[in-house]
Design a protein around this motif. Structure first.
Motif, PDB file in Angstrom:
ATOM      1  N   ARG A 123     -11.131  15.306   3.842  1.00  0.00           N
ATOM      2  CA  ARG A 123     -11.696  15.700   2.032  1.00  0.00           C
ATOM      3  C   ARG A 123     -11.678  14.478   1.917  1.00  0.00           C
ATOM      4  O   ARG A 123     -11.962  13.860   1.121  1.00  0.00           O
ATOM      5  CB  ARG A 123     -11.322  16.803   1.764  1.00  0.00           C
ATOM      6  N   HIS A 124     -10.139  13.707   2.178  1.00  0.00           N
ATOM      7  CA  HIS A 124      -9.553  12.236   1.917  1.00  0.00           C
ATOM      8  C   HIS A 124      -9.461  11.050   2.670  1.00  0.00           C
ATOM      9  O   HIS A 124      -8.540  10.578   3.102  1.00  0.00           O
ATOM     10  CB  HIS A 124      -8.609  12.991   0.678  1.00  0.00           C
ATOM     11  N   PRO A 125     -10.231  11.165   3.412  1.00  0.00           N
ATOM     12  CA  PRO A 125      -9.802   9.912   4.486  1.00  0.00           C
ATOM     13  C   PRO A 125      -9.494   8.455   4.241  1.00  0.00           C
ATOM     14  O   PRO A 125      -8.967   7.604   4.825  1.00  0.00           O
ATOM     15  CB  PRO A 125     -10.947   9.801   5.254  1.00  0.00           C
ATOM     16  N   GLU A 126      -9.878   8.074   3.033  1.00  0.00           N
ATOM     17  CA  GLU A 126      -9.375   6.447   2.184  1.00  0.00           C
ATOM     18  C   GLU A 126      -8.091   7.030   2.398  1.00  0.00           C
ATOM     19  O   GLU A 126      -7.522   5.812   2.748  1.00  0.00           O
ATOM     20  CB  GLU A 126     -10.268   6.809   1.323  1.00  0.00           C
ATOM     21  N   VAL A 127      -7.556   7.622   1.750  1.00  0.00           N
ATOM     22  CA  VAL A 127      -5.629   8.082   1.072  1.00  0.00           C
ATOM     23  C   VAL A 127      -5.777   8.281   2.394  1.00  0.00           C
ATOM     24  O   VAL A 127      -4.128   7.499   2.213  1.00  0.00           O
ATOM     25  CB  VAL A 127      -5.605   9.517   0.307  1.00  0.00           C
ATOM     26  N   VAL A 128      -5.803   8.428   3.473  1.00  0.00           N
ATOM     27  CA  VAL A 128      -5.509   9.154   4.923  1.00  0.00           C
ATOM     28  C   VAL A 128      -4.984   7.119   5.513  1.00  0.00           C
ATOM     29  O   VAL A 128      -4.055   7.083   6.083  1.00  0.00           O
ATOM     30  CB  VAL A 128      -5.887  10.056   5.862  1.00  0.00           C
ATOM     31  N   ASP A 129      -5.861   6.188   5.131  1.00  0.00           N
ATOM     32  CA  ASP A 129      -5.976   5.232   5.882  1.00  0.00           C
ATOM     33  C   ASP A 129      -5.263   4.593   5.374  1.00  0.00           C
ATOM     34  O   ASP A 129      -4.513   4.192   6.044  1.00  0.00           O
ATOM     35  CB  ASP A 129      -7.811   4.801   5.590  1.00  0.00           C
ATOM     36  N   GLU A 130      -4.688   4.668   3.961  1.00  0.00           N
ATOM     37  CA  GLU A 130      -4.107   3.418   2.745  1.00  0.00           C
ATOM     38  C   GLU A 130      -2.660   4.246   3.231  1.00  0.00           C
ATOM     39  O   GLU A 130      -2.070   3.218   3.388  1.00  0.00           O
ATOM     40  CB  GLU A 130      -4.989   4.211   1.750  1.00  0.00           C
ATOM     41  N   LEU A 131      -2.393   5.586   3.428  1.00  0.00           N
ATOM     42  CA  LEU A 131      -0.536   5.352   3.011  1.00  0.00           C
ATOM     43  C   LEU A 131      -0.556   5.442   5.066  1.00  0.00           C
ATOM     44  O   LEU A 131       0.916   4.800   5.298  1.00  0.00           O
ATOM     45  CB  LEU A 131      -0.859   7.316   3.418  1.00  0.00           C
ATOM     46  N   SER A 132      -1.471   5.667   6.145  1.00  0.00           N
ATOM     47  CA  SER A 132      -0.919   5.738   6.881  1.00  0.00           C
ATOM     48  C   SER A 132      -0.939   4.302   7.622  1.00  0.00           C
ATOM     49  O   SER A 132       0.731   3.672   8.379  1.00  0.00           O
ATOM     50  CB  SER A 132      -2.355   6.012   7.891  1.00  0.00           C
ATOM     51  N   THR A 133      -1.351   3.439   6.755  1.00  0.00           N
ATOM     52  CA  THR A 133      -1.176   2.365   6.957  1.00  0.00           C
ATOM     53  C   THR A 133      -0.007   1.471   6.443  1.00  0.00           C
ATOM     54  O   THR A 133       0.665   0.378   6.854  1.00  0.00           O
ATOM     55  CB  THR A 133      -2.795   1.330   6.414  1.00  0.00           C
ATOM     56  N   SER A 134       0.082   1.908   4.986  1.00  0.00           N
ATOM     57  CA  SER A 134       1.055   1.779   4.214  1.00  0.00           C
ATOM     58  C   SER A 134       3.125   2.030   5.391  1.00  0.00           C
ATOM     59  O   SER A 134       3.945   1.655   5.736  1.00  0.00           O
ATOM     60  CB  SER A 134       1.188   1.895   3.247  1.00  0.00           C
ATOM     61  N   LEU A 135       2.597   3.144   5.664  1.00  0.00           N
ATOM     62  CA  LEU A 135       3.503   3.715   6.614  1.00  0.00           C
ATOM     63  C   LEU A 135       3.705   2.829   8.061  1.00  0.00           C
ATOM     64  O   LEU A 135       4.662   2.947   8.131  1.00  0.00           O
ATOM     65  CB  LEU A 135       3.231   5.057   7.006  1.00  0.00           C
ATOM     66  N   GLN A 136       2.793   2.817   8.767  1.00  0.00           N
ATOM     67  CA  GLN A 136       3.140   1.712   9.181  1.00  0.00           C
ATOM     68  C   GLN A 136       3.813   0.494   9.448  1.00  0.00           C
ATOM     69  O   GLN A 136       4.290   0.167   9.643  1.00  0.00           O
ATOM     70  CB  GLN A 136       1.792   1.898  10.478  1.00  0.00           C
ATOM     71  N   ARG A 137       3.696  -0.108   8.756  1.00  0.00           N
ATOM     72  CA  ARG A 137       3.782  -1.128   8.038  1.00  0.00           C
ATOM     73  C   ARG A 137       5.833  -1.102   8.135  1.00  0.00           C
ATOM     74  O   ARG A 137       6.529  -1.792   8.141  1.00  0.00           O
ATOM     75  CB  ARG A 137       3.390  -2.019   5.697  1.00  0.00           C
ATOM     76  N   TRP A 138       5.750   0.389   7.121  1.00  0.00           N
ATOM     77  CA  TRP A 138       7.120   0.341   6.539  1.00  0.00           C
ATOM     78  C   TRP A 138       8.463   0.369   8.425  1.00  0.00           C
ATOM     79  O   TRP A 138       9.355   0.437   7.979  1.00  0.00           O
ATOM     80  CB  TRP A 138       7.519   1.477   5.478  1.00  0.00           C
ATOM     81  N   PHE A 139       7.480   1.247   9.291  1.00  0.00           N
ATOM     82  CA  PHE A 139       8.118   1.470  10.351  1.00  0.00           C
ATOM     83  C   PHE A 139       8.420  -0.230  11.366  1.00  0.00           C
ATOM     84  O   PHE A 139       9.562   0.880  11.676  1.00  0.00           O
ATOM     85  CB  PHE A 139       7.525   2.921  11.039  1.00  0.00           C
ATOM     86  N   ASP A 140       7.089  -0.686  11.290  1.00  0.00           N
ATOM     87  CA  ASP A 140       7.958  -1.666  11.770  1.00  0.00           C
ATOM     88  C   ASP A 140       9.168  -2.577  11.183  1.00  0.00           C
ATOM     89  O   ASP A 140       8.908  -2.715  11.990  1.00  0.00           O
ATOM     90  CB  ASP A 140       5.887  -2.269  12.318  1.00  0.00           C
ATOM     91  N   ALA A 141       8.206  -2.653  10.499  1.00  0.00           N
ATOM     92  CA  ALA A 141       9.831  -3.083   9.329  1.00  0.00           C
ATOM     93  C   ALA A 141      11.318  -3.432   9.315  1.00  0.00           C
ATOM     94  O   ALA A 141      11.543  -3.991   9.387  1.00  0.00           O
ATOM     95  CB  ALA A 141       9.764  -3.417   8.002  1.00  0.00           C
ATOM     96  N   ILE A 142      11.397  -1.607   9.605  1.00  0.00           N
ATOM     97  CA  ILE A 142      12.664  -1.172   9.897  1.00  0.00           C
ATOM     98  C   ILE A 142      13.005  -1.094  11.400  1.00  0.00           C
ATOM     99  O   ILE A 142      14.228  -1.278  11.684  1.00  0.00           O
ATOM    100  CB  ILE A 142      12.530   0.248   9.568  1.00  0.00           C
ATOM    101  N   GLY A 143      12.209  -1.648  12.440  1.00  0.00           N
ATOM    102  CA  GLY A 143      12.093  -1.946  13.401  1.00  0.00           C
ATOM    103  C   GLY A 143      13.400  -0.729  14.250  1.00  0.00           C
ATOM    104  O   GLY A 143      13.640  -0.892  15.059  1.00  0.00           O
ATOM    105  N   ARG A 144      12.784   0.417  13.939  1.00  0.00           N
ATOM    106  CA  ARG A 144      13.482   1.418  14.903  1.00  0.00           C
ATOM    107  C   ARG A 144      12.619   2.393  15.288  1.00  0.00           C
ATOM    108  O   ARG A 144      11.158   2.592  15.124  1.00  0.00           O
ATOM    109  CB  ARG A 144      14.507   2.519  14.075  1.00  0.00           C
ATOM    110  N   ASP A 145      13.031   3.200  16.682  1.00  0.00           N
ATOM    111  CA  ASP A 145      12.183   3.759  17.308  1.00  0.00           C
ATOM    112  C   ASP A 145      12.480   5.380  16.719  1.00  0.00           C
ATOM    113  O   ASP A 145      13.519   5.699  16.589  1.00  0.00           O
ATOM    114  CB  ASP A 145      11.470   3.716  18.419  1.00  0.00           C
TER     115      ASP A 145
END
Length: 145
Positions: A123-145
């Protein structure tokens, strides 16, 4: 993730107030350092913020968005929205404990569904795209898996 924080400092933090701003456990160290007039430890990255003004004068949260990662699960909270990627099932008897299919990406509106029962990803794919992009940026920045 819906855990209240209880702070008491008579004469500094007003009693019996309810504040609905975002905060996280990592805010404890910077907040206690600020309250004590101490500096944060040198040589460490602190993943929290001072929330003393939030408690004392109902200032806005320093966190426009919160992020976390645990056991392969990634999640973020921004306002009423919470996005969980690769979430963990409450009933671990199936799928190895991980959400699969449509629910591997789970979007909740916490204002309307605090129990996170309904997946709003379609119902809200734009919210999913926005939040998942932000989340991936954060995860890449912390450099952990």
């Amino acid at each position: 993730m819906h855990v209240p924080g209880i702070l008491s400092w008579p004469g500094t933090i007003p009693a019996k107030q309810q504040i609905r701003e975002l905060a996280m456990s990592m805010d404890i160290l910077p907040t206690m350092c600020k309250a004590a007039g101490a500096s944060l430890p040198d040589g460490y990255t602190v993943d929290g913020s001072d929330i003393l003004a939030v408690a004392t004068s109902q200032a806005k949260s320093p966190h426009p968005e919160l992020f976390w990662a645990q056991n392969g699960q990634l999640a973020t909270r921004r306002g009423k929205w919470k996005l969980v990627l690769n979430g963990v099932l409450h009933d671990r008897s199936s799928s190895g404990g991980k959400m699969t299919g449509e629910d591997a990406v789970f979007l909740s509106n916490l204002d309307e569904d605090p129990g996170e029962m309904t997946n709003l990803r379609r119902r809200h794919p734009e919210v999913v795209d926005e939040l998942s992009t932000s989340l991936q940026r954060w995860f890449d920045a912390i450099g952990r898996d």
